[in-house]
Design a protein around this motif. Structure first.
Motif, mmCIF file in Angstrom:
data_model
loop_
_atom_site.group_PDB
_atom_site.id
_atom_site.type_symbol
_atom_site.label_atom_id
_atom_site.label_comp_id
_atom_site.label_asym_id
_atom_site.label_seq_id
_atom_site.Cartn_x
_atom_site.Cartn_y
_atom_site.Cartn_z
ATOM 1 N N TYR A 1 -10.415 24.942 33.413
ATOM 2 C CA TYR A 1 -10.936 26.308 33.480
ATOM 3 C C TYR A 1 -12.139 26.379 34.407
ATOM 4 N N MET B 1 -13.642 40.952 31.261
ATOM 5 C CA MET B 1 -12.262 40.692 31.644
ATOM 6 C C MET B 1 -11.903 41.493 32.891
ATOM 7 N N THR C 1 -4.790 32.770 24.104
ATOM 8 C CA THR C 1 -6.089 33.013 24.726
ATOM 9 C C THR C 1 -6.435 34.497 24.699
ATOM 10 N N PRO D 1 -7.192 36.397 27.348
ATOM 11 C CA PRO D 1 -6.410 37.137 28.343
ATOM 12 C C PRO D 1 -4.997 37.465 27.877
ATOM 13 N N PHE E 1 -4.609 27.765 32.410
ATOM 14 C CA PHE E 1 -5.012 28.910 33.207
ATOM 15 C C PHE E 1 -4.757 28.649 34.690
ATOM 16 N N THR F 1 -8.339 37.489 33.530
ATOM 17 C CA THR F 1 -9.314 36.422 33.309
ATOM 18 C C THR F 1 -10.687 37.034 33.151
ATOM 19 N N ASP F 2 -11.613 36.262 32.616
ATOM 20 C CA ASP F 2 -12.982 36.732 32.579
ATOM 21 C C ASP F 2 -13.553 36.707 33.987
ATOM 22 N N ALA G 1 -14.276 33.072 35.958
ATOM 23 C CA ALA G 1 -13.233 32.408 36.735
ATOM 24 C C ALA G 1 -12.717 33.310 37.849
ATOM 25 N N GLY G 2 -12.555 34.600 37.563
ATOM 26 C CA GLY G 2 -12.005 35.507 38.556
ATOM 27 C C GLY G 2 -12.835 35.567 39.821
#
Length: 260
Positions: free
Chosen positions: A37, A116, A147, A149, A173, A190-191, A194-195
């Protein structure tokens, strides 16, 4: 954009002087991690070494509490049950604090907040928000089962059916993002952590569209009743108070480019 996201990640915590922290006298703590992640935790492709925001944060926590950390890699779907059963002392992998999970494990104080977002290919023009994605039955979403997401996709984007065939399931992920890039799916939720990292690293191959779909808080997990929760909470508060968490945000969300 990344700077604005990073500003949201750290939660306010009460100041706590380093000398007030408990001394765990070198206690060994076994920590479960998925290493899948980025930029929270992943294996650096250049060195083969596990790295990331959470590794750095936990190294600081361990140093201040005088505890020895031993990591064990485990799949996401096995992590919460394993920690709940006491097979590991602690778990980390960007775990959203949720009431249903809190029935199985204890959470630390939140160490990060993220919103998100909808991650799509850079040339995506068929939809630009959750409603237009849901309206096209030919579009697919990639998600990791169990998860946040996944559940947001089911209940806030689609129709509430957890077996909806429009959700393609992946073990990690990272695998869902790879499927997005190759065109096997059209959307990954994704949050923002990470995005934003993936967008920054792909030179236009990926982008974020639509409105944010809510906020989530991340915490470390422990077996119910663990005596580690209070010391770790105290250390998180200290890291917030002295600017360490802010420095980690800069390192991993502003200065770092995944894939380099």
């Amino acid at each position: 954009m990344i700077a604005r996201l990073a500003a949201l990640f750290c939660l306010a915590a009460a100041p706590l002087a380093a000398q007030d922290l408990p001394d765990l006298q070198g206690r060994e703590v076994v920590v479960a991690t998925e290493n899948a992640y980025p930029p929270l935790q992943f294996v650096d492709p250049a060195s083969g070494t596990p790295v990331g925001w959470e590794y750095d944060a936990l190294a600081e926590i361990a140093a201040r509490l005088n505890m020895t950390v031993v990591y064990e890699t485990i799949a996401w779907d096995a992590m919460i049950p394993a920690v709940s059963e006491g097979q590991m002392d602690m778990g980390m992998t960007g775990i959203t604090i949720r009431e249903d999970r809190a029935e199985m494990v204890d959470f630390s104080a939140p160490y990060m907040r993220s919103e998100m977002v909808m991650l799509v290919r850079g040339d995506e023009a068929r939809f630009d928000d959750a409603a237009s994605f849901a309206a096209d039955p030919d579009l697919l979403m990639g998600a990791q089962p169990g998860t946040t997401p996944f559940y947001v996709g089911v209940y806030e984007v689609l129709d509430g059916d957890e077996t909806n065939p429009r959700i393609a399931l992946f073990d990690t992920f990272g695998a869902s993002v790879q499927a997005l890039r190759t065109g096997d799916v059209d959307l990954v939720l994704t949050d923002g952590t990470a995005g934003a990292g993936y967008v920054a690293a792909t030179d236009g191959a990926l982008k974020i569209v639509g409105d944010k779909l809510g906020a989530e808080d991340f915490g470390f997990i422990f077996p119910k009743g663990s005596e580690l929760v209070a010391p770790v909470d105290a250390a998180i508060a200290a890291l917030q108070a002295d600017g360490t968490l802010e420095a980690l945000n800069t390192k991993w969300f502003l200065d770092y480019k995944m894939g380099e």
